[in-house]
Design an enzyme around this catalytic site. Structure first.
Site, short mmCIF file in Angstrom:
data_model
loop_
_atom_site.label_atom_id
_atom_site.label_comp_id
_atom_site.label_asym_id
_atom_site.label_seq_id
_atom_site.Cartn_x
_atom_site.Cartn_y
_atom_site.Cartn_z
N VAL A 139 4.41 -5.25 -5.21
CA VAL A 139 5.49 -5.20 -4.23
C VAL A 139 5.61 -6.58 -3.60
CG1 VAL A 139 6.31 -4.16 -2.09
CG2 VAL A 139 5.12 -2.76 -3.80
N HIS A 145 0.83 -1.21 0.00
CA HIS A 145 0.00 0.00 0.00
C HIS A 145 0.86 1.26 0.00
CE1 HIS A 145 -2.86 -2.87 2.11
NE2 HIS A 145 -3.58 -2.46 1.09
N SER A 204 0.44 -8.89 0.79
CA SER A 204 -1.01 -8.90 0.92
C SER A 204 -1.37 -8.90 2.39
CB SER A 204 -1.60 -10.15 0.26
OG SER A 204 -2.97 -10.32 0.60
N SER A 205 -2.46 -8.22 2.73
CA SER A 205 -2.93 -8.24 4.11
C SER A 205 -3.30 -9.65 4.55
CB SER A 205 -4.14 -7.31 4.27
OG SER A 205 -3.80 -5.98 3.95
N LYS A 210 -1.08 -5.81 -8.74
CA LYS A 210 -1.24 -7.17 -8.21
C LYS A 210 -2.68 -7.63 -8.38
CE LYS A 210 -2.37 -8.73 -4.32
NZ LYS A 210 -2.62 -9.17 -2.94
N ASP A 211 -3.61 -6.72 -8.13
CA ASP A 211 -5.03 -7.01 -8.38
C ASP A 211 -5.31 -6.69 -9.85
OD1 ASP A 211 -5.85 -7.71 -5.66
OD2 ASP A 211 -5.34 -5.64 -5.21
N GLY A 248 -2.86 -0.96 -7.30
CA GLY A 248 -1.80 -1.94 -7.49
C GLY A 248 -2.13 -2.89 -8.62
#
Length: 295
Positions: free
Chosen positions: A183, A37, A192-193, A156-157, A154
């Site tokens: 990242v 983030h 990722s969370s 990533k998604d 991001g």
């Protein structure tokens, strides 16, 4: 940094910044901020004069049996993190603020949704019914509340990123969508969370996602033109993790998100995987330009 909890307060700050001639950037998040983030926030700080980070765990993008109730929340920690980065505003509305008619007994809402068709038919959209409708609806609301010139997401998604680009184009939002590369941890795992859900053994095995998308990239850049061959390369890597329950490994066109059988030189494709470790679902992907055909 101001902590804003209502749409009216957020819009007032955005209007004031615009009146001063400032450009505005928005970084939408679910909170529980990590380095992934923060890369988005740093990019936003380089893109605009005034940066807002929204922190909102959006219920409409979680399906039945998903982790809405358990999703990590750390509002005070997120606030301290963003203050240290000199962000201008943290917009953290309640569910009632974003969905004001959700508990209306006569006519419960929301009744109005934003839905980008076709682009959610494959990859995550095939398994998370209604997820992207929830994403596009809440992002539209955030655009109206925060009034950005630039919105940072991001890559990533990846499916979300492509869908939001099309949302902005189709609905004529005067907003630039900026994508930031994934990242990663030192061993390649995408940040990722949800990584915090993994036990030590699962965490060790989770690196197969990065190995899989790396194998796809190497196969494509090495001249593999059959999508089946690229998928096979990903599946071979995923098979190395005994606890991995593979939901999908796919190759799609990077713009239409439709499956491809044969890779065309010059085409941009997206190789993507989704894997469960126990109840934890992880994703990873890579965008790859298909190289020219070898003579």
């Amino acid at each position: 940094m101001e902590l804003l909890r209502t749409v009216d307060a957020m819009q007032a700050q955005a209007d004031a910044a615009r009146a001063e001639g400032q450009t505005l950037a928005l970084v939408p998040t679910l909170g529980a901020l990590h380095e992934g983030h923060l890369a988005l926030v740093r990019r936003a700080l380089n893109e605009a004069d005034h940066v807002t980070v929204s922190v909102f765990v959006n219920p409409t993008q979680f399906g039945p049996g998903e982790d809405y109730d358990d999703y990590p929340r750390d509002l005070e920690g997120d606030r301290e993190t963003l203050e240290a980065l000199d962000v201008d505003a943290m917009f953290a509305p309640s569910v009632e603020e974003m969905y004001p008619y959700a508990d209306d007994e006569a006519l419960p809402g929301p009744l109005a949704w934003v839905d980008v068709e076709r682009l959610d038919e494959h990859l995550c959209g095939a398994y998370r019914e209604g997820h992207f409708r929830g994403v596009t609806t809440v992002v539209t609301k955030l655009f109206h509340a925060c009034k950005p010139d630039v919105a940072v997401f991001g890559r990533k998604d990846a499916q979300q990123y492509v869908i939001l680009q099309r949302l902005v184009e189709d609905l004529l939002f005067d907003i630039e969508i900026v994508g930031v590369p994934t990242v990663r941890e030192p061993d390649g795992l995408a940040q990722s969370s949800r990584n915090e859900y993994l036990d030590p053994e699962e965490r060790e095995q989770a690196t197969v996602l990065y190995a899989a998308v790396t194998a796809a990239e190497e196969a494509i850049e090495g001249g593999e033109q059959a999508a089946e061959g690229v998928v096979g390369a990903m599946e071979n890597e995923l098979a190395a993790a005994p606890d991995a329950d593979v939901q999908y490994a796919e190759v799609v066109d990077a713009h239409t998100l439709q499956p491809v059988d044969h890779l065309v030189p010059g085409q941009e494709v997206l190789a993507a995987v989704a894997v469960f470790f126990g109840e934890t679902r992880l994703i990873d992907n890579t965008f790859v330009q298909v190289p020219p055909a070898q003579a």
